[in-house]
Design a protein around this motif. Structure first.
Motif, PDB file in Angstrom:
ATOM      1  N   ALA A 102     -14.246 -37.915 -28.817  1.00  0.00           N
ATOM      2  CA  ALA A 102     -15.414 -38.367 -29.575  1.00  0.00           C
ATOM      3  C   ALA A 102     -15.155 -39.777 -30.100  1.00  0.00           C
ATOM      4  CB  ALA A 102     -15.724 -37.420 -30.733  1.00  0.00           C
ATOM      5  N   ALA A 103     -16.237 -40.464 -30.447  1.00  0.00           N
ATOM      6  CA  ALA A 103     -16.160 -41.782 -31.078  1.00  0.00           C
ATOM      7  C   ALA A 103     -16.901 -41.723 -32.401  1.00  0.00           C
ATOM      8  CB  ALA A 103     -16.759 -42.850 -30.161  1.00  0.00           C
ATOM      9  N   GLU A 104     -16.372 -42.428 -33.403  1.00  0.00           N
ATOM     10  CA  GLU A 104     -16.948 -42.379 -34.742  1.00  0.00           C
ATOM     11  C   GLU A 104     -16.993 -43.790 -35.335  1.00  0.00           C
ATOM     12  OE1 GLU A 104     -14.460 -39.711 -36.950  1.00  0.00           O
ATOM     13  OE2 GLU A 104     -14.561 -38.144 -35.425  1.00  0.00           O
ATOM     14  N   ALA A 105     -18.142 -44.182 -35.854  1.00  0.00           N
ATOM     15  CA  ALA A 105     -18.275 -45.454 -36.569  1.00  0.00           C
ATOM     16  C   ALA A 105     -17.698 -45.276 -37.973  1.00  0.00           C
ATOM     17  CB  ALA A 105     -19.740 -45.860 -36.642  1.00  0.00           C
ATOM     18  N   GLU A 106     -16.735 -46.136 -38.346  1.00  0.00           N
ATOM     19  CA  GLU A 106     -16.036 -45.935 -39.617  1.00  0.00           C
ATOM     20  C   GLU A 106     -15.745 -47.265 -40.310  1.00  0.00           C
ATOM     21  OE1 GLU A 106     -13.136 -43.019 -39.989  1.00  0.00           O
ATOM     22  OE2 GLU A 106     -13.954 -41.725 -38.415  1.00  0.00           O
ATOM     23  N   TYR A 107     -15.611 -47.190 -41.630  1.00  0.00           N
ATOM     24  CA  TYR A 107     -15.051 -48.282 -42.403  1.00  0.00           C
ATOM     25  C   TYR A 107     -13.539 -48.095 -42.485  1.00  0.00           C
ATOM     26  CZ  TYR A 107     -19.749 -49.631 -43.792  1.00  0.00           C
ATOM     27  OH  TYR A 107     -21.057 -50.058 -43.775  1.00  0.00           O
ATOM     28  N   LEU A 108     -12.811 -49.169 -42.238  1.00  0.00           N
ATOM     29  CA  LEU A 108     -11.349 -49.130 -42.168  1.00  0.00           C
ATOM     30  C   LEU A 108     -10.796 -49.968 -43.311  1.00  0.00           C
ATOM     31  CD1 LEU A 108     -11.075 -49.825 -38.332  1.00  0.00           C
ATOM     32  CD2 LEU A 108     -11.544 -47.649 -39.490  1.00  0.00           C
ATOM     33  N   LEU A 109      -9.999 -49.341 -44.168  1.00  0.00           N
ATOM     34  CA  LEU A 109      -9.482 -50.002 -45.358  1.00  0.00           C
ATOM     35  C   LEU A 109      -7.971 -50.160 -45.226  1.00  0.00           C
ATOM     36  CD1 LEU A 109     -11.860 -47.752 -46.167  1.00  0.00           C
ATOM     37  CD2 LEU A 109     -11.637 -48.917 -48.358  1.00  0.00           C
ATOM     38  N   ARG A 110      -7.455 -51.328 -45.587  1.00  0.00           N
ATOM     39  CA  ARG A 110      -6.032 -51.631 -45.399  1.00  0.00           C
ATOM     40  C   ARG A 110      -5.318 -51.715 -46.757  1.00  0.00           C
ATOM     41  NH1 ARG A 110      -5.007 -57.201 -42.673  1.00  0.00           N
ATOM     42  NH2 ARG A 110      -5.310 -57.910 -44.822  1.00  0.00           N
ATOM     43  N   PHE A 111      -4.185 -51.031 -46.831  1.00  0.00           N
ATOM     44  CA  PHE A 111      -3.381 -51.112 -48.043  1.00  0.00           C
ATOM     45  C   PHE A 111      -2.703 -52.476 -48.134  1.00  0.00           C
ATOM     46  CE2 PHE A 111      -3.344 -46.378 -47.783  1.00  0.00           C
ATOM     47  CZ  PHE A 111      -3.812 -46.116 -49.058  1.00  0.00           C
ATOM     48  N   GLY A 112      -2.866 -53.122 -49.274  1.00  0.00           N
ATOM     49  CA  GLY A 112      -2.144 -54.352 -49.546  1.00  0.00           C
ATOM     50  C   GLY A 112      -0.916 -54.117 -50.398  1.00  0.00           C
ATOM     51  N   LYS A 113      -0.911 -52.996 -51.116  1.00  0.00           N
ATOM     52  CA  LYS A 113       0.209 -52.620 -51.971  1.00  0.00           C
ATOM     53  C   LYS A 113       0.485 -51.134 -51.820  1.00  0.00           C
ATOM     54  CE  LYS A 113      -1.933 -54.185 -55.667  1.00  0.00           C
ATOM     55  NZ  LYS A 113      -2.251 -54.566 -57.063  1.00  0.00           N
ATOM     56  N   ALA A 114       1.720 -50.747 -52.009  1.00  0.00           N
ATOM     57  CA  ALA A 114       2.079 -49.334 -52.024  1.00  0.00           C
ATOM     58  C   ALA A 114       1.669 -48.721 -53.361  1.00  0.00           C
ATOM     59  CB  ALA A 114       3.581 -49.158 -51.814  1.00  0.00           C
ATOM     60  N   PRO A 115       1.312 -47.435 -53.379  1.00  0.00           N
ATOM     61  CA  PRO A 115       0.987 -46.799 -54.659  1.00  0.00           C
ATOM     62  C   PRO A 115       2.219 -46.688 -55.545  1.00  0.00           C
ATOM     63  CG  PRO A 115       1.038 -45.193 -52.878  1.00  0.00           C
ATOM     64  CD  PRO A 115       1.144 -46.532 -52.235  1.00  0.00           C
ATOM     65  N   SER A 121      -2.189 -38.751 -59.298  1.00  0.00           N
ATOM     66  CA  SER A 121      -3.648 -38.713 -59.385  1.00  0.00           C
ATOM     67  C   SER A 121      -4.170 -40.140 -59.522  1.00  0.00           C
ATOM     68  CB  SER A 121      -4.117 -37.847 -60.551  1.00  0.00           C
ATOM     69  OG  SER A 121      -3.703 -38.392 -61.777  1.00  0.00           O
ATOM     70  N   PHE A 122      -5.363 -40.376 -58.967  1.00  0.00           N
ATOM     71  CA  PHE A 122      -5.915 -41.726 -58.896  1.00  0.00           C
ATOM     72  C   PHE A 122      -7.413 -41.682 -59.154  1.00  0.00           C
ATOM     73  CE2 PHE A 122      -2.083 -41.765 -56.408  1.00  0.00           C
ATOM     74  CZ  PHE A 122      -1.541 -43.023 -56.564  1.00  0.00           C
ATOM     75  N   THR A 123      -7.930 -42.751 -59.738  1.00  0.00           N
ATOM     76  CA  THR A 123      -9.362 -42.985 -59.789  1.00  0.00           C
ATOM     77  C   THR A 123      -9.743 -43.848 -58.586  1.00  0.00           C
ATOM     78  OG1 THR A 123      -9.167 -45.025 -61.066  1.00  0.00           O
ATOM     79  CG2 THR A 123      -9.261 -42.948 -62.310  1.00  0.00           C
ATOM     80  N   GLU A 124     -11.045 -43.962 -58.331  1.00  0.00           N
ATOM     81  CA  GLU A 124     -11.477 -44.847 -57.249  1.00  0.00           C
ATOM     82  C   GLU A 124     -11.128 -46.303 -57.558  1.00  0.00           C
ATOM     83  OE1 GLU A 124     -15.324 -44.444 -55.478  1.00  0.00           O
ATOM     84  OE2 GLU A 124     -15.383 -42.290 -55.884  1.00  0.00           O
ATOM     85  N   ASP A 125     -11.223 -46.699 -58.807  1.00  0.00           N
ATOM     86  CA  ASP A 125     -10.858 -48.075 -59.171  1.00  0.00           C
ATOM     87  C   ASP A 125      -9.377 -48.336 -58.908  1.00  0.00           C
ATOM     88  OD1 ASP A 125     -13.423 -48.699 -59.904  1.00  0.00           O
ATOM     89  OD2 ASP A 125     -13.095 -48.386 -62.056  1.00  0.00           O
ATOM     90  N   GLU A 126      -8.528 -47.366 -59.231  1.00  0.00           N
ATOM     91  CA  GLU A 126      -7.092 -47.523 -58.964  1.00  0.00           C
ATOM     92  C   GLU A 126      -6.825 -47.572 -57.468  1.00  0.00           C
ATOM     93  OE1 GLU A 126      -5.133 -45.311 -62.872  1.00  0.00           O
ATOM     94  OE2 GLU A 126      -5.783 -44.108 -61.158  1.00  0.00           O
ATOM     95  N   ALA A 127      -7.576 -46.770 -56.699  1.00  0.00           N
ATOM     96  CA  ALA A 127      -7.433 -46.825 -55.235  1.00  0.00           C
ATOM     97  C   ALA A 127      -7.834 -48.191 -54.710  1.00  0.00           C
ATOM     98  CB  ALA A 127      -8.282 -45.728 -54.590  1.00  0.00           C
ATOM     99  N   ALA A 128      -8.943 -48.737 -55.227  1.00  0.00           N
ATOM    100  CA  ALA A 128      -9.437 -50.029 -54.752  1.00  0.00           C
ATOM    101  C   ALA A 128      -8.447 -51.150 -55.027  1.00  0.00           C
ATOM    102  CB  ALA A 128     -10.784 -50.344 -55.395  1.00  0.00           C
TER     103      ALA A 128
END
Length: 264
Positions: A102-115, A121-128
């Protein structure tokens, strides 16, 4: 993770999937007892990553619908040698001809820093804050097992989350402020529109997928690294493909990427 009672079976299943992938052959049936719980499925995945031996360059996140034990997403590895920058070209991306593709259209996000070490536990702001780039792209979902998506989330998890590659399309400029979550997205196969939606339909969206992955990997004891990608989930759905198909994913902002499907 995973039960002690299931450990030997998990090893056998992992070996069967890795061997089938290396040989580019299909598996007519699931190669063992279906993992009874998500932890057991991730135990299979952990063994398979070890048997495979390739470097992990990212992680795909997919939806569990309906949720299993209150969990609505799953994850699987994307190996570095199956991640390709599109660079404006139409890449040939392989699927298992005797399996599922299958093929899927997706947004791809790249880590710039390690957690942060030890954070669970994380909030969305902390993930961003850990993300340094967002691109559009296509995930190739493929497994030697034709029925992988019919047998439930533990089966999907156990074979690398049903991943077989990633096409990295153009970067989204000003992704923190541009509101890409509301962009229209469409996927075309052989010039026919097969699916259309926005990322607003994807649970809590792409950054929610990153948050989920951060917490899952903390629980699994797996380190996430700068430069790794997160394929955040199928925006328009999971669309089956076969060798010879031409796939185009179009996103708001005038961005698109494409590939052709080949036989593994």
């Amino acid at each position: 993770m995973g039960s002690v009672q299931f450990a030997d079976e998990a090893r056998r299943i992992a070996e069967s999937f890795v061997e089938a992938r290396r040989a580019r052959r299909g598996l007519p049936d699931y190669p063992g007892a279906i993992p009874p719980a998500l932890d057991d499925a991730y135990a299979v995945q952990d063994f398979a990553i070890g048997f495979d031996g390739r470097r992990v360059g990212g992680w795909k996140v997919g939806r569990i619908n309906p949720p299993r034990d209150g969990i609505d997403r799953l994850a699987g590895p994307i190996f570095t040698d199956s991640i390709y920058p599109a660079d404006g070209a139409s890449l040939a991306m392989p699927v298992f001809a005797e399996g599922f593709g299958a093929a899927e259209a997706e947004y791809l996000l790249r880590f710039g820093k390690a957690p942060p070490a030890g954070k669970r536990s994380f909030t969305e702001d902390e993930a961003a804050e850990l993300i340094d780039a967002v691109h559009v792209g296509i995930e190739i979902a493929s497994s030697p097992l034709p029925t992988i998506n019919e047998l439930g989330p533990t089966v999907t998890i156990s074979d690398f989350g049903n991943n077989n590659g990633l096409v990295i399309g153009p970067a989204i400029p000003d992704w923190r402020s541009v509101g890409f979550k509301a962009w229209p997205v469409e996927l075309l196969i052989n010039d026919e529109q097969i699916g259309a939606a926005t990322a607003e339909t994807m649970l809590d969206g792409p950054m929610g997928a990153v948050r989920f992955l951060l917490e899952l990997m903390a629980a699994r004891g797996i380190a996430l690294e700068p430069g790794q990608w997160v394929s955040s989930g199928a925006v328009t759905g999971v669309h089956q493909v076969k060798p010879g198909d031409a796939v185009v994913a179009r996103f708001g902002g005038g961005l698109e990427t494409r590939c052709t499907i080949s036989a593994a």
